[in-house]
Design an enzyme around this catalytic site. Structure first.
Site, PDB file in Angstrom:
ATOM      1  N   ASP A 147       0.823  -1.206   0.000  1.00  0.00           N
ATOM      2  CA  ASP A 147       0.000   0.000   0.000  1.00  0.00           C
ATOM      3  C   ASP A 147       0.855   1.254   0.000  1.00  0.00           C
ATOM      4  OD1 ASP A 147       0.733  -0.740   2.725  1.00  0.00           O
ATOM      5  OD2 ASP A 147      -0.568   0.897   3.396  1.00  0.00           O
ATOM      6  N   GLU A 223       0.057  -1.033   5.770  1.00  0.00           N
ATOM      7  CA  GLU A 223       1.114  -0.582   6.679  1.00  0.00           C
ATOM      8  C   GLU A 223       1.077   0.925   6.899  1.00  0.00           C
ATOM      9  OE1 GLU A 223       5.105   1.002   7.779  1.00  0.00           O
ATOM     10  OE2 GLU A 223       3.896   1.384   5.994  1.00  0.00           O
ATOM     11  N   GLU A 224       0.721   1.675   5.871  1.00  0.00           N
ATOM     12  CA  GLU A 224       0.742   3.135   5.967  1.00  0.00           C
ATOM     13  C   GLU A 224      -0.280   3.675   6.954  1.00  0.00           C
ATOM     14  OE1 GLU A 224       3.035   4.816   4.903  1.00  0.00           O
ATOM     15  OE2 GLU A 224       3.887   3.950   3.085  1.00  0.00           O
TER      16      GLU A 224
END
Length: 281
Positions: A147, A223-224
């Site tokens: 992502d 993850e972001e």
């Protein structure tokens, strides 16, 4: 055997990264070539410890740099934007893009997907297990995320301007002057490509990649925005399956300072060794 197998994938991944851009290599080489103990003050006598892989040089396949750059470019063109306020952390368009990323990965790295046990976690993250011959050894985990963060409104035309590349837009994946431009080219689709390409090349090598230690490849989708549905869910899955300890975790990392950047590293690169992942322990 374990050191040999890990050395091969790290060395091959290091070579792979050079096909993407110098900037990408900076964030990756800290794990591959040099291990540094940070002194509290400048030490002229401090010598870096280098990993000698000469004994396995013949087992490391050649890297097709153009092919690697094209792989990064294709992945960057997919708009896998994560958002904290969306269910599963992906809006509908990003859900489709992430599924397309999975299909693309399978097409680019057929040996990896044919060899590994492939599991989908939370619908959009992947866990690939390359089994080793010695189950008594703790597995090693290599992880990245697919992502990317959203593009700030009004900055779409700024991408590449400083480098004289007006066509290098946020999701163009444009190759220009030796670099791949676009969101995720550094953070961090390039590193996903490095590991996957390295593993695929080693598995395709005439001297089959002999692994004593199981290698886990985890590709997260959020993850972001904290990784709650991705890497955190993967970690819980491993715990539930009895994987309570890992030999090591190889993750995104931080930049490497070139020699002479600070008084602490007049003669050698300086890297921060990460000890935790954001969002959970």
């Amino acid at each position: 055997g374990a050191q040999r197998g890990l050395g091969e994938i790290l060395r091959t991944a290091q070579q792979t990264m050079s096909a993407v851009s110098k900037a990408a290599v900076v964030s990756f080489c800290m794990f591959v070539a040099v291990v540094i103990i940070l002194p509290l003050a400048e030490d002229e006598n401090l010598k870096p410890k280098e990993l000698d892989l000469s004994s396995i040089a013949s087992d490391i396949p050649a890297i097709d740099y153009d092919a690697v750059a094209d792989e990064v470019s294709k992945l960057v063109q997919l708009r896998t934007i994560s958002r904290a306020d969306e269910e599963t952390h992906l809006p509908p368009a990003s859900q489709q893009a992430m599924k397309e990323a999975h299909v693309l990965l399978r097409s680019m790295y057929p040996k990896v997907f044919a060899t590994a046990k492939v599991e989908t976690v939370s619908d959009y993250s992947l866990l690939l297990s390359l089994p080793g011959s010695d189950p008594s050894l703790r597995p090693a985990l290599i992880q990245c995320h697919l992502d990317v963060v959203p593009i700030e409104h009004g900055t779409e035309d700024d991408w590449g301007k400083a480098h004289g590349c007006p066509h290098c837009t946020p999701f163009s994946g444009k190759r220009f002057n030796g670099s791949v431009y676009g969101r995720g080219s550094l953070d961090m689709k390039s590193q996903c490509v490095a590991f996957m390409h390295a593993a695929n090349a080693l598995l395709s090598h005439p001297k089959a990649w002999d692994r004593k230690r199981t290698i886990l490849l985890a590709l997260g989708h959020d993850e972001e925005v904290g990784g709650g549905y991705g890497h955190k869910a993967i970690a819980q899955k491993l715990l539930d399956e009895g994987v309570k300890e890992l030999e090591f975790v190889l993750d995104e990392g931080m930049p490497v300072l070139e020699p002479g950047t600070t008084k602490l590293n007049p003669h050698f690169p300086l890297a921060l060794i990460g000890t935790a992942e954001k969002g959970y322990v």
